[in-house]
Enzyme design. Structure first.
Site, PDB file in Angstrom:
ATOM      1  CG  ASP A   1      -6.815  -2.139  -3.719  1.00 52.64           C
ATOM      2  OD1 ASP A   1      -7.377  -1.159  -3.196  1.00 52.64           O
ATOM      3  OD2 ASP A   1      -5.582  -2.298  -3.704  1.00 52.64           O
TER       4      ASP A   1
ATOM      5  CG  HIS B   1      -6.082  -1.829   0.194  1.00 47.56           C
ATOM      6  ND1 HIS B   1      -5.296  -1.562  -0.903  1.00 47.56           N
ATOM      7  CD2 HIS B   1      -5.445  -1.277   1.252  1.00 47.56           C
ATOM      8  CE1 HIS B   1      -4.235  -0.869  -0.533  1.00 47.56           C
ATOM      9  NE2 HIS B   1      -4.303  -0.684   0.774  1.00 47.56           N
TER      10      HIS B   1
ATOM     11  CB  SER C   1      -0.967  -0.039   1.183  1.00 43.93           C
ATOM     12  OG  SER C   1      -1.938   0.975   1.077  1.00 43.93           O
TER      13      SER C   1
END
Length: 348
Positions: free
Chosen positions: A289, A319, A188
């Site tokens: 995501d 995610h 991320s």
């Protein structure tokens, strides 16, 4: 869709496998602090309180100490004491058949939350070190808004330079590591950091270390104009649109919009930044995501600038699911293991 029970079960399983029995209490505390996908009001990012003076209050998330026993050992070493940055090293607690690759890892959290000791990132690094296997080096970097970007990038570069300047003198790395097989990885916002660290260090002589590749898992990117996957994410369990907007407002330099190169490199980063080429990149992502459109755009942009990219962006999960669902973690680690085993030279 990820459930609260899946999150709790994964954390409990990870702790039982790699920590002492006392860690089970920590696992239970962690589960209660995790964002609950079936109740968006408990989302950790939504719990960030932004005050009128620009300061914030972060939600409580348990932190795990390093492990002196178990399947994977870990310990903390300082990086820059003046900045409060450090590294947590992970070593499989079995005699390796050969020297291990070194994975420099940057955790996620939108540049605003978490640390190398946050229980779910600690558990994930333990699992990665055991599964690949590898020596994993997780950076505890400065967070926004107290330290807006590029502070996290500066810390990431300092961690890469640690591979050059200090890693060979570390007892675990000197005894078990192979500095000719280093990889920079992030998840991320950590993947955003890994990319920027690669850009900033690509022309440096890092001897005795050699960075063979970048592994970018669900890189955190954005832009002023919404993508379709962002438009669909108002009620996303893990990264709802409201939280996404909040995180970028706290992380970017004051006055910058989301087409800044830190957020939207495909639109705003100078082509000269990639001149000379990056190491090969593994980009992993998921259909579930909100950032998937940005991640696929990144793949095309990198390839358009001559970077060799292995793209695996078709997982049907949310995610950060690898932190909570062991099957997804296994898929991510398998892709990383293949990339590392081939020295970064993997066919798409």
């Amino acid at each position: 869709m990820l459930t609260s029970n899946e999150a709790a079960n994964y954390l409990a399983k990870s702790k039982k496998q790699s920590r002492a029995d006392s860690s089970e209490t920590m696992g239970e505390a962690t589960a209660s602090a995790l964002p609950s996908p079936d109740n968006s009001s408990t989302n950790l990012f939504k719990q960030i309180a932004v005050h009128d003076d620009g300061t914030i209050t972060r939600p409580f998330v348990p932190v795990a100490p390093p492990s002196a026993a178990g399947a994977v050992l870990s310990r903390d070493v300082p990086l820059d004491a003046s900045l409060g940055t450090s590294l947590r090293l992970y070593l499989p607690n079995v005699p390796p058949p050969s020297r291990l690759p070194v994975i420099l890892f940057f955790h996620g959290g939108g540049f605003v939350l978490f640390s190398s000791g946050t229980v779910f990132y600690h558990a994930s690094c333990e699992a990665m070190a055991a599964t690949l296997p590898a020596i994993v080096v997780s950076l505890d970097y400065r967070l926004a808004p107290e330290h807006r970007l590029p502070a996290a990038y500066d810390d990431a570069v300092a961690a890469v330079l640690w591979l050059r300047d200090a890693a060979a003198g570390d007892p675990w790395v000197s005894a078990h590591g192979d500095l000719s097989r280093c990889f920079v990885m992030g998840s991320s916002s950590g993947a955003n950091m890994a990319f920027n660290a690669g850009v900033r260090t690509k022309d440096l002589d890092l001897t005795p270390a050699t960075v063979r590749g970048l592994m970018l898992h669900q890189p955190y990117l954005g832009g002023v104009e919404r993508t379709p996957s962002e438009d669909r994410s108002a009620d996303d369990a893990m990264l709802p649109l409201e939280a996404n907007d909040k995180l970028w407002s706290l992380a970017l330099p004051a006055g910058a919009d989301r087409d800044h190169e830190f957020c939207n490199p495909a639109k705003s980063m100078s082509p000269e930044a990639l001149a000379g080429g990056l190491p090969r990149c593994l980009v992993t992502g998921s259909d579930g995501d909100p950032l998937i459109d940005r991640q696929r755009e990144l793949v095309g942009w990198l390839r358009g600038h001559g970077v060799e990219v292995v793209a695996k962006t078709d997982l049907a999960v949310s995610h950060a699911a690898e932190l909570f669902v062991p099957e997804i973690a296994d898929q991510l680690f398998a892709a990383a293991r293949a990339f590392v085993s081939a020295g970064g030279d993997v066919n798409p």
